[in-house]
Design a protein around this motif. Structure first.
Motif, PDB file in Angstrom:
ATOM      1  N   ASN A   1      -1.570 -18.057   8.741  1.00  0.00           N
ATOM      2  CA  ASN A   1      -2.695 -18.911   9.103  1.00  0.00           C
ATOM      3  C   ASN A   1      -3.673 -18.128   9.956  1.00  0.00           C
ATOM      4  OD1 ASN A   1      -2.318 -21.935   8.360  1.00  0.00           O
ATOM      5  ND2 ASN A   1      -0.309 -21.259   9.035  1.00  0.00           N
ATOM      6  N   LYS A   2      -4.968 -18.371   9.734  1.00  0.00           N
ATOM      7  CA  LYS A   2      -5.986 -17.706  10.532  1.00  0.00           C
ATOM      8  C   LYS A   2      -7.125 -18.683  10.770  1.00  0.00           C
ATOM      9  CE  LYS A   2      -8.285 -14.192  12.352  1.00  0.00           C
ATOM     10  NZ  LYS A   2      -7.828 -13.478  13.582  1.00  0.00           N
ATOM     11  N   VAL A   3      -7.430 -18.900  12.035  1.00  0.00           N
ATOM     12  CA  VAL A   3      -8.578 -19.715  12.403  1.00  0.00           C
ATOM     13  C   VAL A   3      -9.589 -18.790  13.041  1.00  0.00           C
ATOM     14  CG1 VAL A   3      -9.432 -21.678  13.727  1.00  0.00           C
ATOM     15  CG2 VAL A   3      -7.109 -21.735  12.770  1.00  0.00           C
ATOM     16  N   THR A   4     -10.821 -18.811  12.548  1.00  0.00           N
ATOM     17  CA  THR A   4     -11.833 -17.929  13.071  1.00  0.00           C
ATOM     18  C   THR A   4     -13.141 -18.682  13.227  1.00  0.00           C
ATOM     19  OG1 THR A   4     -12.855 -15.754  12.797  1.00  0.00           O
ATOM     20  CG2 THR A   4     -12.677 -17.116  10.835  1.00  0.00           C
TER      21      THR A   4
ATOM     22  N   VAL B   1      -7.211 -21.102   0.964  1.00  0.00           N
ATOM     23  CA  VAL B   1      -5.970 -20.326   0.989  1.00  0.00           C
ATOM     24  C   VAL B   1      -6.184 -19.100   0.102  1.00  0.00           C
ATOM     25  CG1 VAL B   1      -3.527 -20.290   0.426  1.00  0.00           C
ATOM     26  CG2 VAL B   1      -4.547 -22.373   1.375  1.00  0.00           C
ATOM     27  N   TYR B   2      -5.941 -17.942   0.671  1.00  0.00           N
ATOM     28  CA  TYR B   2      -6.107 -16.688  -0.064  1.00  0.00           C
ATOM     29  C   TYR B   2      -4.722 -16.215  -0.491  1.00  0.00           C
ATOM     30  CZ  TYR B   2     -10.945 -16.834   1.231  1.00  0.00           C
ATOM     31  OH  TYR B   2     -12.251 -17.224   1.353  1.00  0.00           O
ATOM     32  N   LEU B   3      -4.539 -16.122  -1.792  1.00  0.00           N
ATOM     33  CA  LEU B   3      -3.240 -15.779  -2.368  1.00  0.00           C
ATOM     34  C   LEU B   3      -3.283 -14.366  -2.948  1.00  0.00           C
ATOM     35  CD1 LEU B   3      -2.681 -19.148  -4.239  1.00  0.00           C
ATOM     36  CD2 LEU B   3      -1.223 -18.303  -2.410  1.00  0.00           C
TER      37      LEU B   3
ATOM     38  N   THR C   1      -2.535 -16.857   2.776  1.00  0.00           N
ATOM     39  CA  THR C   1      -3.087 -16.973   4.131  1.00  0.00           C
ATOM     40  C   THR C   1      -4.061 -18.135   4.112  1.00  0.00           C
ATOM     41  OG1 THR C   1      -2.933 -14.614   4.675  1.00  0.00           O
ATOM     42  CG2 THR C   1      -4.573 -15.914   5.866  1.00  0.00           C
ATOM     43  N   ARG C   2      -3.810 -19.110   4.973  1.00  0.00           N
ATOM     44  CA  ARG C   2      -4.733 -20.237   5.077  1.00  0.00           C
ATOM     45  C   ARG C   2      -5.810 -19.876   6.088  1.00  0.00           C
ATOM     46  NH1 ARG C   2      -4.913 -25.386   3.595  1.00  0.00           N
ATOM     47  NH2 ARG C   2      -2.765 -25.293   2.833  1.00  0.00           N
ATOM     48  N   LEU C   3      -7.029 -19.725   5.618  1.00  0.00           N
ATOM     49  CA  LEU C   3      -8.155 -19.355   6.472  1.00  0.00           C
ATOM     50  C   LEU C   3      -8.995 -20.580   6.769  1.00  0.00           C
ATOM     51  CD1 LEU C   3      -9.958 -17.177   7.832  1.00  0.00           C
ATOM     52  CD2 LEU C   3     -11.183 -17.018   5.652  1.00  0.00           C
TER      53      LEU C   3
ATOM     54  N   LEU D   1      -0.151 -18.276 -22.941  1.00  0.00           N
ATOM     55  CA  LEU D   1      -0.374 -19.326 -21.953  1.00  0.00           C
ATOM     56  C   LEU D   1       0.842 -19.346 -21.038  1.00  0.00           C
ATOM     57  CD1 LEU D   1      -1.978 -22.766 -22.411  1.00  0.00           C
ATOM     58  CD2 LEU D   1       0.258 -22.652 -21.300  1.00  0.00           C
ATOM     59  N   GLN D   2       0.582 -19.485 -19.748  1.00  0.00           N
ATOM     60  CA  GLN D   2       1.671 -19.457 -18.773  1.00  0.00           C
ATOM     61  C   GLN D   2       1.680 -20.752 -17.977  1.00  0.00           C
ATOM     62  OE1 GLN D   2       1.653 -15.704 -16.498  1.00  0.00           O
ATOM     63  NE2 GLN D   2       0.171 -14.901 -17.978  1.00  0.00           N
ATOM     64  N   TRP D   3       2.853 -21.107 -17.488  1.00  0.00           N
ATOM     65  CA  TRP D   3       3.001 -22.233 -16.570  1.00  0.00           C
ATOM     66  C   TRP D   3       3.559 -21.721 -15.251  1.00  0.00           C
ATOM     67  CZ3 TRP D   3       1.524 -27.299 -17.245  1.00  0.00           C
ATOM     68  CH2 TRP D   3       1.119 -27.669 -18.535  1.00  0.00           C
ATOM     69  N   TYR D   4       2.973 -22.239 -14.161  1.00  0.00           N
ATOM     70  CA  TYR D   4       3.404 -21.887 -12.817  1.00  0.00           C
ATOM     71  C   TYR D   4       3.691 -23.164 -12.039  1.00  0.00           C
ATOM     72  CZ  TYR D   4       1.814 -17.025 -13.361  1.00  0.00           C
ATOM     73  OH  TYR D   4       1.661 -15.723 -13.774  1.00  0.00           O
ATOM     74  N   ARG D   5       4.579 -23.049 -11.065  1.00  0.00           N
ATOM     75  CA  ARG D   5       4.892 -24.156 -10.160  1.00  0.00           C
ATOM     76  C   ARG D   5       4.499 -23.746  -8.742  1.00  0.00           C
ATOM     77  NH1 ARG D   5      10.614 -24.244  -9.791  1.00  0.00           N
ATOM     78  NH2 ARG D   5      10.438 -23.149  -7.810  1.00  0.00           N
ATOM     79  N   GLN D   6       3.986 -24.701  -7.981  1.00  0.00           N
ATOM     80  CA  GLN D   6       3.641 -24.442  -6.587  1.00  0.00           C
ATOM     81  C   GLN D   6       4.196 -25.549  -5.713  1.00  0.00           C
ATOM     82  OE1 GLN D   6      -0.559 -24.502  -5.427  1.00  0.00           O
ATOM     83  NE2 GLN D   6      -0.187 -22.835  -3.982  1.00  0.00           N
ATOM     84  N   ASN D   7       5.113 -25.194  -4.835  1.00  0.00           N
ATOM     85  CA  ASN D   7       5.597 -26.135  -3.837  1.00  0.00           C
ATOM     86  C   ASN D   7       4.593 -26.174  -2.689  1.00  0.00           C
ATOM     87  OD1 ASN D   7       8.271 -25.028  -5.205  1.00  0.00           O
ATOM     88  ND2 ASN D   7       8.658 -27.066  -4.396  1.00  0.00           N
ATOM     89  N   SER D   8       4.567 -27.275  -1.992  1.00  0.00           N
ATOM     90  CA  SER D   8       3.574 -27.487  -0.942  1.00  0.00           C
ATOM     91  C   SER D   8       3.600 -26.357   0.078  1.00  0.00           C
ATOM     92  CB  SER D   8       3.855 -28.827  -0.254  1.00  0.00           C
ATOM     93  OG  SER D   8       2.898 -29.070   0.742  1.00  0.00           O
ATOM     94  N   GLY D   9       2.442 -25.756   0.316  1.00  0.00           N
ATOM     95  CA  GLY D   9       2.334 -24.713   1.327  1.00  0.00           C
ATOM     96  C   GLY D   9       2.896 -23.361   0.906  1.00  0.00           C
TER      97      GLY D   9
END
Lengths: 113, 113
Positions: free
Chosen positions: A10-13, A89-91, A108-110, B32-40
């Motif tokens: 996490n980054k707060v700016t 969110v930068y992935l 990273t959640r900016l 074609l691809q499938w992805y899963r995302q858990n919260s956060g």
């Protein structure tokens, strides 16, 4: 063993400040990607590295955004003069080969205030 | 803009039921691809189906692809509470052979115990 590691989580700016986001890909993965995820825009491609070169930077939203990769490993995404619309969110993701499935970090959640 | 459109946007089911998510896309694809995302968390690759394949299985997952209709579906059988997550379809950008993916907006799946 380890997956893709991103820091900070996490980054707060403040608006106008510069930020650096770091990505450690899976060892041996030659391809590295940055994506951005926001509520309004969903998941967006930013940049692709093959080794230390970036053959596709087409997703970088403005010249305030830059990225580098060194030693075929760690990558840094830099955002200069941050704006509120940069909040997201930068992935980071890496893959063994360019055409292989992506392995993502937790992001990273900016937040730009 | 997002190539993939997914429906439903949200799906709520009971444990043990099957969950079906659909994805439509606009351009020709290699895969074609499938992805899963858990919260956060980051995205996790689930399955890839190539354009010359019509159906693919992986454990409790079944993916179909209809290139004539430019659509795909993901079926999760005998769902579990741990399957609660967002699910995204993704296609490679035409003309590229690397992970420059266009993601759908995702389906939020909630599985109630």
């Amino acid at each position: 063993g380890a997956g893709v590691s991103q820091s900070p989580s996490n980054k707060v700016t403040e608006k106008g400040k510069d930020v650096e986001l770091r990505c450690d890909p899976i060892s041996g993965h030659t391809a590295l990607y940055w994506y951005r995820q926001s509520l309004g825009q969903g998941l967006e491609f930013l940049i692709y590295f093959q080794g230390n070169s970036a053959p596709d930077k087409s997703g970088l939203p403005s010249d305030r955004f830059s990225a580098e990769r060194t030693g075929g490993s760690v990558s840094t995404l830099t955002i200069q003069r941050t704006q509120q619309e940069d909040s997201a969110v930068y992935l980071c993701a890496s893959s063994l080969r360019p055409s292989s499935p992506l392995h993502f970090g937790n992001g990273t959640r900016l937040t730009v205030t | 803009s997002q190539q993939g459109e997914e429906d439903p946007q949200a799906l709520s089911i009971q444990e043990g039921e099957n969950a079906t998510m659909n994805c439509s896309y606009k351009t020709s694809i290699n895969n074609l691809q499938w992805y899963r995302q858990n919260s956060g968390r980051g995205l996790v690759h689930l399955i890839l189906i190539r354009s010359n394949e019509r159906e693919k299985h992986s454990g409790r997952l079944r993916v179909t692809l209809d290139t004539s209709k430019k659509s795909s579906s993901l079926l999760i059988t005998a769902s579990r509470a741990a399957d609660t997550a967002s699910y995204f379809c993704a296609t490679e950008t035409p003309g590229t052979s690397y992970g420059k993916l266009t993601f759908g907006q995702g389906t939020i799946l909630t599985v109630h115990p």
